[in-house]
Design a protein around this motif. Structure first.
Motif, mmCIF file in Angstrom:
data_model
loop_
_atom_site.group_PDB
_atom_site.id
_atom_site.type_symbol
_atom_site.label_atom_id
_atom_site.label_comp_id
_atom_site.label_asym_id
_atom_site.label_seq_id
_atom_site.Cartn_x
_atom_site.Cartn_y
_atom_site.Cartn_z
ATOM 1 N N LEU A 346 0.823 -1.213 0.000
ATOM 2 C CA LEU A 346 0.000 0.000 0.000
ATOM 3 C C LEU A 346 0.861 1.268 0.000
ATOM 4 N N GLU A 347 1.853 1.335 0.865
ATOM 5 C CA GLU A 347 2.692 2.543 0.938
ATOM 6 C C GLU A 347 3.397 2.810 -0.384
ATOM 7 N N GLU A 348 3.907 1.754 -1.007
ATOM 8 C CA GLU A 348 4.600 1.907 -2.293
ATOM 9 C C GLU A 348 3.628 2.379 -3.382
ATOM 10 N N VAL A 349 2.403 1.839 -3.353
ATOM 11 C CA VAL A 349 1.383 2.258 -4.327
ATOM 12 C C VAL A 349 1.066 3.740 -4.150
ATOM 13 N N ILE A 350 0.925 4.174 -2.901
ATOM 14 C CA ILE A 350 0.654 5.589 -2.615
ATOM 15 C C ILE A 350 1.757 6.464 -3.184
ATOM 16 N N GLU A 351 3.010 6.085 -2.951
ATOM 17 C CA GLU A 351 4.140 6.884 -3.430
ATOM 18 C C GLU A 351 4.225 6.901 -4.951
ATOM 19 N N LEU A 352 3.944 5.761 -5.577
ATOM 20 C CA LEU A 352 3.981 5.707 -7.044
ATOM 21 C C LEU A 352 2.887 6.577 -7.658
ATOM 22 N N PHE A 353 1.690 6.523 -7.088
ATOM 23 C CA PHE A 353 0.598 7.379 -7.572
ATOM 24 C C PHE A 353 0.946 8.851 -7.386
ATOM 25 N N LYS A 354 1.507 9.186 -6.230
ATOM 26 C CA LYS A 354 1.894 10.585 -5.976
ATOM 27 C C LYS A 354 2.915 11.058 -7.010
ATOM 28 N N THR A 355 3.912 10.218 -7.249
ATOM 29 C CA THR A 355 4.962 10.573 -8.216
ATOM 30 C C THR A 355 4.370 10.773 -9.603
ATOM 31 N N LEU A 356 3.452 9.890 -9.983
ATOM 32 C CA LEU A 356 2.810 10.003 -11.292
ATOM 33 C C LEU A 356 2.008 11.303 -11.383
ATOM 34 N N ILE A 357 1.235 11.604 -10.352
ATOM 35 C CA ILE A 357 0.418 12.826 -10.347
ATOM 36 C C ILE A 357 1.295 14.064 -10.422
ATOM 37 N N LEU A 358 2.373 14.106 -9.634
ATOM 38 C CA LEU A 358 3.274 15.269 -9.636
ATOM 39 C C LEU A 358 3.987 15.427 -10.976
ATOM 40 N N THR A 359 4.346 14.300 -11.581
ATOM 41 C CA THR A 359 4.995 14.334 -12.908
ATOM 42 C C THR A 359 4.054 14.904 -13.957
ATOM 43 N N GLU A 360 2.802 14.444 -13.942
ATOM 44 C CA GLU A 360 1.816 14.925 -14.911
ATOM 45 C C GLU A 360 1.455 16.389 -14.640
ATOM 46 N N ALA A 361 1.416 16.783 -13.375
ATOM 47 C CA ALA A 361 1.119 18.182 -13.031
ATOM 48 C C ALA A 361 2.208 19.109 -13.566
ATOM 49 N N GLU A 362 3.449 18.659 -13.467
ATOM 50 C CA GLU A 362 4.570 19.470 -13.945
ATOM 51 C C GLU A 362 4.504 19.659 -15.458
ATOM 52 N N ARG A 363 4.015 18.634 -16.165
ATOM 53 C CA ARG A 363 3.922 18.706 -17.625
ATOM 54 C C ARG A 363 2.702 19.499 -18.095
ATOM 55 N N LYS A 368 -7.205 21.052 -20.607
ATOM 56 C CA LYS A 368 -7.377 19.624 -20.898
ATOM 57 C C LYS A 368 -6.403 18.782 -20.078
ATOM 58 N N GLN A 369 -5.150 19.237 -19.994
ATOM 59 C CA GLN A 369 -4.140 18.494 -19.245
ATOM 60 C C GLN A 369 -4.391 18.599 -17.733
ATOM 61 N N TYR A 370 -4.914 19.735 -17.280
ATOM 62 C CA TYR A 370 -5.260 19.876 -15.865
ATOM 63 C C TYR A 370 -6.367 18.882 -15.482
ATOM 64 N N LYS A 371 -7.330 18.718 -16.390
ATOM 65 C CA LYS A 371 -8.419 17.760 -16.139
ATOM 66 C C LYS A 371 -7.863 16.334 -16.038
ATOM 67 N N LYS A 372 -6.845 16.048 -16.851
ATOM 68 C CA LYS A 372 -6.228 14.717 -16.810
ATOM 69 C C LYS A 372 -5.581 14.471 -15.454
ATOM 70 N N VAL A 373 -4.923 15.505 -14.911
ATOM 71 C CA VAL A 373 -4.344 15.389 -13.573
ATOM 72 C C VAL A 373 -5.460 15.140 -12.554
ATOM 73 N N GLY A 374 -6.570 15.852 -12.714
ATOM 74 C CA GLY A 374 -7.719 15.659 -11.822
ATOM 75 C C GLY A 374 -8.240 14.238 -11.882
ATOM 76 N N TYR A 375 -8.272 13.661 -13.081
ATOM 77 C CA TYR A 375 -8.721 12.270 -13.238
ATOM 78 C C TYR A 375 -7.783 11.327 -12.472
#
Length: 414
Positions: A346-363, A368-375
């Motif tokens: 669970l902890e690793e999944v949380i960190e991986l999701f966070k990293t993915l969200i932060l990576t997509e937010a930076e891009r 449209k891309q903001y909505k994707k981050v929201g999804y």
């Protein structure tokens, strides 16, 4: 009949000319432009039902003679014109099949000549499949020795005049050879058909026929020989090589050749065919399988790019540690693979999701891309809970406070 044909052609052209603008028919007008052709085709169908084969065929030919050319000056994105051509060929074929044995020798010659002449027309340059369909209709007349000789002569001439090497000429050559085989199968002995297949074994279609024949006869050694030859001959075509290996696997299976099956299944797996994984596993005792599986995984892990087969294997074997490593290397995969991991990691999944969200937010740089981050955050919330999701939202709002559109989208998630 000549008057009916000329009147029919005139009607077809009248409709076409009504919708031609500066020599071209736009997509939206094609349906109306072919109304005349549709009327003539309906008349041809009626002639076929009434048993008037000659009229049905000649009316279809009249439609083809105009509508095939129409493809050069219309937008047929909807496929209406192509559908009309196919319809004409179907009615012509059915008319000949239904009426052949009621036709006199003179009528047969006349209809055969009309169809053969149409098949030879230059309008079919670039549309070889339709000319081949016309030639296939001519095969129905080959019970007449004179007409068969004419068709054979024409097919041989076409084959001789095809360019030596190009994808289109190779394809056309194969189709013409198939027509020759169909004629032999219909009017000659099974032995003669087999001789023709063997004489043209370099063509994959005929090799496949020969393999099927030997397979049905239980001649599995001959199947293996043909497959080995095919693999060498077609080494530049991975799809064909894969097909020959699959047939060879079937033959090894029938012969009880376990080692042969193992080698082929492994080769097919390494070349992207996960379907052989369970077959391969079934060829080993459980005590042996662990070592084999380790070698397979090591081979895949040495590859520079990830294989879908590797992923399927570790999912099938429920190798959660390797799935986690895979997600760490290929971040986006956490969206699909989290169900395998969330219970134990669970902890690793949380960190991986966070990293993915932060990576997509930076891009992200537009709504449209903001909505994707929201999804992604919403997916994260379902997997990891409201508290974790809220922490990410708050962090992003602070980090991107100067992007009001992004803050607005994040606010909708609170």
């Amino acid at each position: 009949m000549k008057t009916e044909i000329s009147t029919s052609k005139k009607l077809i052209r009248e409709y076409i000319n009504q919708y031609k603008r500066r020599g071209f028919i736009e997509w939206r007008d094609v349906g109306q432009a072919v109304v005349g052709a549709e009327m003539i085709l309906e008349k041809a169908h009626g002639k076929m039902i009434a048993g008037d084969t000659e009229s049905a065929v000649l009316l279809c030919k009249a439609v083809l003679s105009i509508v095939v050319d129409m493809l050069q000056y219309c937008d047929d994105s909807s496929g209406i014109v192509g559908g009309l051509i196919e319809g004409s060929l179907e009615i012509m074929d059915e008319s000949v099949s239904m009426g052949m044995y009621q036709l006199s020798d003179r009528e047969q010659r006349k209809i055969f000549s009309a169809i053969l002449k149409e098949a030879q027309n230059k309008r079919y340059d670039g549309w070889s499949d339709w000319s081949v369909k016309l030639l296939r209709i001519c095969i129905s007349f080959s019970n007449n020795p004179v007409l068969r000789a004419k068709l054979e002569e024409h097919l041989n001439s076409m084959l001789e005049n095809l360019p030596d090497s190009s994808w289109s000429s190779d394809y056309h050559r194969k189709e013409l050879k198939r027509l020759q085989l169909e004629m032999i199968e219909r009017y000659d002995t099974e032995e003669k058909a087999q001789e023709f297949i063997n004489a043209n074994i370099t063509y994959s279609t005929f090799r496949e026929m020969a393999i099927a024949s030997h397979m049905e006869a239980g001649e599995f050694s001959d199947v293996i020989k043909l497959c080995n030859e095919g693999e060498k001959l077609n080494k530049e075509y991975p799809g064909l090589v894969r097909s020959w290996k699959k047939y060879r696997f079937q033959a090894c299976e029938a012969l009880g050749d376990v080692e042969g099956q193992r080698k082929l299944a492994l080769d097919l797996i390494y070349n992207g065919d996960f379907g052989y994984y369970s077959k391969l596993k079934g060829l080993y005792q459980p005590i042996e399988w662990s070592e084999v599986l380790g070698e397979i995984l090591t081979t895949f892990e040495k590859q520079s790019s990830p294989s879908s087969v590797y992923l399927e294997i570790i999912k099938t074997e429920n190798m959660k540690g390797k799935l986690l490593q895979y997600c760490e290397r290929h971040l986006f995969s956490i969206e699909d693979l989290y169900p395998y991991l969330v219970e134990d990691y669970l902890e690793e999944v949380i960190e991986l999701f966070k990293t993915l969200i932060l990576t997509e937010a930076e891009r992200a740089s537009n709504r449209k891309q903001y909505k994707k981050v929201g999804y992604l955050i919403q997916r994260f919330q379902k997997v990891c809970g409201d508290i974790q999701a809220q922490k990410v939202i708050n962090s992003l709002m602070q980090q991107y406070i100067k992007r009001p559109a992004f803050v607005d989208e994040l606010g909708k998630l609170v």
